[in-house]
Motif scaffolding. Sequence first.
Motif, PDB file in Angstrom:
ATOM      1  N   LYS A  74      -1.279  -0.937  11.974  1.00 19.10           N
ATOM      2  CA  LYS A  74      -1.936  -2.039  11.950  1.00 19.10           C
ATOM      3  C   LYS A  74      -3.728  -1.829  11.690  1.00 19.10           C
ATOM      4  CE  LYS A  74       1.726  -4.124  12.042  1.00 19.10           C
ATOM      5  NZ  LYS A  74       2.305  -4.686  10.758  1.00 19.10           N
ATOM      6  N   SER A  75      -4.082  -0.747  11.967  1.00 16.68           N
ATOM      7  CA  SER A  75      -5.765  -0.343  11.919  1.00 16.68           C
ATOM      8  C   SER A  75      -6.021  -0.425  10.587  1.00 16.68           C
ATOM      9  CB  SER A  75      -5.817   0.980  12.733  1.00 16.68           C
ATOM     10  OG  SER A  75      -7.013   1.637  12.533  1.00 16.68           O
ATOM     11  N   GLU A  76      -7.124  -0.454  10.497  1.00 14.87           N
ATOM     12  CA  GLU A  76      -7.979  -0.251   8.975  1.00 14.87           C
ATOM     13  C   GLU A  76      -8.048   1.022   8.546  1.00 14.87           C
ATOM     14  OE1 GLU A  76     -11.155  -2.761   8.595  1.00 14.87           O
ATOM     15  OE2 GLU A  76     -10.403  -4.636   8.988  1.00 14.87           O
ATOM     16  N   GLU A  77      -8.044   2.030   9.789  1.00 14.76           N
ATOM     17  CA  GLU A  77      -8.218   3.390   9.521  1.00 14.76           C
ATOM     18  C   GLU A  77      -6.736   3.852   8.974  1.00 14.76           C
ATOM     19  OE1 GLU A  77     -11.231   5.073   9.893  1.00 14.76           O
ATOM     20  OE2 GLU A  77     -12.172   3.180  10.241  1.00 14.76           O
ATOM     21  N   SER A 109      -4.752   8.007   1.376  1.00 12.28           N
ATOM     22  CA  SER A 109      -5.371   6.979   2.175  1.00 12.28           C
ATOM     23  C   SER A 109      -4.517   6.315   3.112  1.00 12.28           C
ATOM     24  CB  SER A 109      -5.850   5.858   1.045  1.00 12.28           C
ATOM     25  OG  SER A 109      -4.634   5.181   0.670  1.00 12.28           O
ATOM     26  N   LYS A 116       0.854  -1.222  -0.059  1.00 16.66           N
ATOM     27  CA  LYS A 116       0.131   0.326  -0.230  1.00 16.66           C
ATOM     28  C   LYS A 116       0.747   1.217  -0.022  1.00 16.66           C
ATOM     29  CE  LYS A 116      -3.855   2.164   2.359  1.00 16.66           C
ATOM     30  NZ  LYS A 116      -4.808   1.981   3.494  1.00 16.66           N
TER      31      LYS A 116
END
Length: 309
Positions: free
Chosen positions: A137-140, A166, A9
């Motif tokens: 590690k958070s999706e946010e 993002s 990412k």
Amino acid sequence: MSENNEGTKLTNVIRDLCIDNLDKEAIWEKVAEDYNSRDDLSIWDDLSPVARNHHLQTHIREKLLKQGKTPCNTEELVNLYTYMYMLMHIDAFNVAKCKTDNYTFNSIYKVNHEEVLLVDFGCGSGTIPLALAEGNKSEEGFNINYLGIDIQPRMLNLAKNFLESSLFSESLNVTIDEDIIRADNNIEPKKIIFVFSYLFSQPGVNKDLVKFVERIKSIMKSYATAEEFYFMYINIDYKGEIYKEGEKNKQAWTEFLKLLRSKNMVSGSLGDYIKKLDYSFRKFNNLDGNNIDKFGGTRPVYTKIFRLY
């Protein structure tokens, strides 16, 4: 050298916001022209793709960026610098943040990191926030409290693009004001870490040592809620730039420590020793930004973190 790896990412964001904006055709033309101007080499058209790419990387690193010493005062140079050095510096920081003596960056930062303001001198296009966002590690998106300082406006523009990507929290308020980029998470900081990453080896840095100290003091006074202050040094060596003053050779880092001591901003027991670490790093393998290699050897990084008062 390891086998080629697909992007992550992080590397995809760097590709989309930076590498895709390079004038690749013009770069390749200049590499071929430079190669063909040398009589001792074979014909460019006879080279394999691997050999051509080797000359491309060398041309960017040595001819265009002067081993990282070229002032990045155009968008193209900013993008080239980020392409060439961003992953290297991220991987150096990832080692430095957990292996310093006395304090470690992780021990200071990881607990309630939203309440820690990072002040990044010579921030460039945002190595430190990108390194931290990659480890999120958070999706946010990563919720960072950040203030970067750089004299090159185009570096700040790219850093702003990254901080609005993002990888980071959508709630951040990202602004640029003169030589400052601020990613404000609307949380008053309880700690401040001043990070100087690969800044002390830059040409002419000795001329700004007093300004650095005064600016650090000003920022410390500006945040009344902050209770603890730290300084983090990350560099390719333990000396910084070597420069002449009269007949004497001086080291930028040693002189900077003297200034901090003269202002009683550090503990009297603070020594000059800086820990040396070895790290391996990733690199973009070519200008498409989709192919990442692990460099075969290791490089040194010197790092130190200590309290400021």
